[in-house]
Design an enzyme around this catalytic site. Structure first.
Site, PDB file in Angstrom:
ATOM      1  N   HIS A 182       0.827  -1.197   0.000  1.00  0.00           N
ATOM      2  CA  HIS A 182       0.000   0.000   0.000  1.00  0.00           C
ATOM      3  C   HIS A 182       0.871   1.261   0.000  1.00  0.00           C
ATOM      4  O   HIS A 182       0.461   2.299  -0.537  1.00  0.00           O
ATOM      5  CB  HIS A 182      -0.918   0.029   1.228  1.00  0.00           C
ATOM      6  CG  HIS A 182      -1.975  -1.029   1.215  1.00  0.00           C
ATOM      7  ND1 HIS A 182      -1.747  -2.300   1.661  1.00  0.00           N
ATOM      8  CD2 HIS A 182      -3.267  -0.995   0.793  1.00  0.00           C
ATOM      9  CE1 HIS A 182      -2.852  -3.013   1.519  1.00  0.00           C
ATOM     10  NE2 HIS A 182      -3.787  -2.254   0.999  1.00  0.00           N
ATOM     11  N   ASP A 253      -4.729  -5.909  -8.194  1.00  0.00           N
ATOM     12  CA  ASP A 253      -4.939  -5.251  -6.916  1.00  0.00           C
ATOM     13  C   ASP A 253      -5.114  -3.751  -7.203  1.00  0.00           C
ATOM     14  O   ASP A 253      -4.954  -3.293  -8.344  1.00  0.00           O
ATOM     15  CB  ASP A 253      -3.759  -5.527  -5.974  1.00  0.00           C
ATOM     16  CG  ASP A 253      -4.139  -5.433  -4.499  1.00  0.00           C
ATOM     17  OD1 ASP A 253      -5.205  -4.852  -4.199  1.00  0.00           O
ATOM     18  OD2 ASP A 253      -3.372  -5.936  -3.651  1.00  0.00           O
TER      19      ASP A 253
END
Length: 335
Positions: A182, A253
């Site tokens: 992230h 993702d």
């Protein structure tokens, strides 16, 4: 864009649709909506939000990250789900009970999401717990590939009991790399043979159990390919499609993550993911980026109906089912 299902999964801003949300959902490149904690206040509000989305375009896929533990987007009015590592701990002394617990957790997830017309959750996590990745950690069933594969197969069966598809993540494995994709670009420096023997191993029983979709990791496996797995045709087409024989849907993702930033702009990230073998791309928490993404996908061929349709929730097995009540009792003992 030609008629069919768009390749983009996007999110919405709040607990009800805004006019900007509706415009993005109407775009032909939009194929689905992912919901987050900010989109949820209580069950009645969720039902209304889903109804609003369905009224804009009935065919959109509705999905959520709802694994248990740290990653459970809907809480008030939903069962509090344990991290899947609790199921793995049970495996260490009672394998049959662990298989039953994995199946029960999936039944609870699927039954409760089905009550609100959500098609699927991005679960199960097929990563191994090496004790090094904080972003994975107790989200993984176990550190043993055999345990992860067996428990994932039971979990997939539980989702299937309620007509829900399973999404395995994060291929080929995010559990070894310490960095959080992230906020960083994680790197895994192991040899291909080791990754195949350990991290990829759980995908074989998962695929045999009916795994419908896979999400690749934003991790660079430096001794295999210079590109993150989600942009790598080697990982997606050679390993996942050819060697493992996987014929389901491949989701990228979230393209807003730092681990995806190696490819440049949002449009460039989407193009690289699709060219590598992804069928659908996610972009979250970036309304302006979503508008640019959707416009960039105008020339992309629509998604194959057989893969898209497999992600739709089938039937309605909810709270009233005896299997749900039995599963809830098992899950409560894990808490």
């Amino acid at each position: 864009m030609s008629p069919g299902h768009g390749p983009a999964i996007i999110d919405v801003e709040g607990t009800a649709l805004a006019s900007a949300d509706r415009a993005r959902l109407r775009h032909p490149a939009t194929g689905g909506v992912i919901l987050f904690s900010r989109n949820y206040r209580e069950p009645g509000q969720l039902r209304q939000l889903v109804s609003e989305i369905r009224a804009v375009r009935r065919e959109l896929l509705l999905c959520v990250d709802h694994e248990g533990g740290r990653v459970q987007r809907f809480r008030a009015g939903f069962t509090s789900l344990p991290a899947m590592r609790r199921v793995g701990a049970l495996w260490d002394h009672d394998r049959e009970a662990a298989r039953a617990a994995a199946r029960a957790a999936a039944i609870v997830i699927a039954a409760e999401l089905s009550e609100y017309d959500v098609d699927f959750s991005f679960a199960p996590v097929l990563d191994l717990d090496y004790g090094t990745s904080t972003v994975i950690g107790d989200r993984a069933f176990h550190g043993d590939p055999l345990a992860v594969g067996e428990l994932a197969a039971s979990f997939i069966a539980g989702l299937g009991d309620c007509g829900m598809a399973a999404v395995g993540k994060h291929f080929p494995g995010h559990g070894y790399a310490a960095a959080d994709s992230h906020v960083e670009v994680p790197r895994d420096d192991r040899a291909l043979d080791e990754i195949l023997a350990r991290d990829v191993a759980p995908y074989r029983p998962a695929i045999a159990a009916g795994l419908a979709a896979v999400m690749p990791a934003h991790v660079v496996y430096t001794r295999v390919d210079a590109l993150p797995a989600g942009y790598s045709s080697f990982w997606l087409q050679e390993v996942l499609r050819r060697r493992l024989g996987f014929d389901g849907l491949i989701f990228s993702d979230d393209l807003s993550m730092k681990g995806a930033a190696t490819a440049g702009s949002i449009a460039e990230r989407a193009r690289m993911a699709l060219d590598a073998g992804c069928d659908m791309v996610l972009l979250c928490n970036d309304p302006a980026g979503q508008e640019a993404l959707l416009e960039s996908l105008g020339g992309v061929a629509p998604l194959a109906e057989r893969r898209f349709a497999r992600m739709r929730r089938r039937g309605s097995r909810g709270f009233a089912e005896p299997a749900y009540r039995q599963a809830s009792a098992i899950v409560s003992r894990l808490a």
